[in-house]
Enzyme design. Structure first.
Site, PDB file in Angstrom:
ATOM      1  N   GLU A  46       0.048  -5.208  11.720  1.00  0.00           N
ATOM      2  CA  GLU A  46       1.566  -4.488  10.369  1.00  0.00           C
ATOM      3  C   GLU A  46       2.308  -4.970  10.651  1.00  0.00           C
ATOM      4  O   GLU A  46       3.474  -5.249   8.932  1.00  0.00           O
ATOM      5  CB  GLU A  46       0.473  -2.990  10.438  1.00  0.00           C
ATOM      6  N   HIS A  52      -1.679 -10.383  -1.216  1.00  0.00           N
ATOM      7  CA  HIS A  52      -0.862 -10.197  -3.043  1.00  0.00           C
ATOM      8  C   HIS A  52      -1.223  -9.729  -4.013  1.00  0.00           C
ATOM      9  O   HIS A  52      -0.784  -9.138  -5.200  1.00  0.00           O
ATOM     10  CB  HIS A  52      -0.647 -11.925  -3.308  1.00  0.00           C
ATOM     11  N   HIS A 108       5.605   0.545  -0.310  1.00  0.00           N
ATOM     12  CA  HIS A 108       5.750  -0.525   0.461  1.00  0.00           C
ATOM     13  C   HIS A 108       4.709  -1.628   0.983  1.00  0.00           C
ATOM     14  O   HIS A 108       3.423  -2.056   0.556  1.00  0.00           O
ATOM     15  CB  HIS A 108       6.512   0.138   2.069  1.00  0.00           C
ATOM     16  N   HIS A 112       3.302  -5.255   3.106  1.00  0.00           N
ATOM     17  CA  HIS A 112       3.451  -6.092   4.997  1.00  0.00           C
ATOM     18  C   HIS A 112       3.270  -7.204   4.824  1.00  0.00           C
ATOM     19  O   HIS A 112       2.449  -7.757   3.700  1.00  0.00           O
ATOM     20  CB  HIS A 112       2.312  -5.252   5.789  1.00  0.00           C
ATOM     21  N   CYS A 122       5.777   6.102   5.114  1.00  0.00           N
ATOM     22  CA  CYS A 122       4.933   5.023   3.941  1.00  0.00           C
ATOM     23  C   CYS A 122       4.108   5.800   3.512  1.00  0.00           C
ATOM     24  O   CYS A 122       3.415   5.147   2.724  1.00  0.00           O
ATOM     25  CB  CYS A 122       3.304   4.589   5.633  1.00  0.00           C
ATOM     26  N   HIS A 131       0.667  -0.892  -0.025  1.00  0.00           N
ATOM     27  CA  HIS A 131      -0.371  -0.214  -0.298  1.00  0.00           C
ATOM     28  C   HIS A 131       1.159   1.223   0.020  1.00  0.00           C
ATOM     29  O   HIS A 131       1.878   1.255   0.187  1.00  0.00           O
ATOM     30  CB  HIS A 131      -1.022  -0.114   1.166  1.00  0.00           C
TER      31      HIS A 131
END
Length: 159
Positions: free
Chosen positions: A131, A76, A30, A32, A26, A17
């Site tokens: 997260e 994904h 990037h 997670h 952020c 995201h």
């Protein structure tokens, strides 16, 4: 309530995201590895002879529903509000995207997941979305209005 039992099923999914306008890292695209804890609460089935006797909800049924309604959609994928500059390029390349129409913070994602599962008929007590290994957001289903969550416009992530 007396006689109620709390059960939890844990899932994980990977997603990317970008938080447009965020003051820190952020703001960049990037990803997670999210850990999702779905906590249900209710009275175990007490009808003798039923295959689900003694269960609040069978773990296999929880797994199937959460996988179908949440994990398969988000895993994904690029999780998008819809205003990310990279979104058009990702869609044009055939990359998996999930346009959710809200800022994809952990807080908002937890609210979205809790509401999705609550409206699917599960006796959701809470959803906790990790997260990172040290940062999570938790939403109790009772705190979400019937018409759906109010998504936060600002927030961050913990890289």
């Amino acid at each position: 309530m007396r006689g109620e039992v709390t059960v939890c099923k844990i899932f994980s999914f990977d997603a990317a995201h970008q938080l447009i306008g965020h003051k820190g890292k952020c703001a960049n695209v990037h990803g997670h590895t999210y850990k999702l804890e779905v906590v249900l609460k209710g009275r175990p089935v007490a009808e003798e002879g039923r295959s689900d006797e003694g269960f609040v909800v069978d773990f296999g049924d929880i797994k199937a529903l959460v996988k179908e309604r949440v994990v398969d959609k988000l895993d994904h994928a690029f999780l998008a509000k819809g205003d990310e500059p990279v979104l058009e390029s990702l869609e044009a390349s055939g990359s998996k995207t999930a346009v959710l129409s809200f800022r994809t913070t952990a807080e908002n994602l937890a609210s979205y997941i809790a509401y999705t599962l609550k409206t699917s008929g599960l006796p959701v007590y809470s959803v906790k979305l990790w997260e990172t290994p040290t940062a999570w957001a938790e939403v109790r289903a009772e705190d979400i209005p019937e018409e759906g969550p109010s998504y936060r416009l600002y927030g961050g992530c913990d890289l």
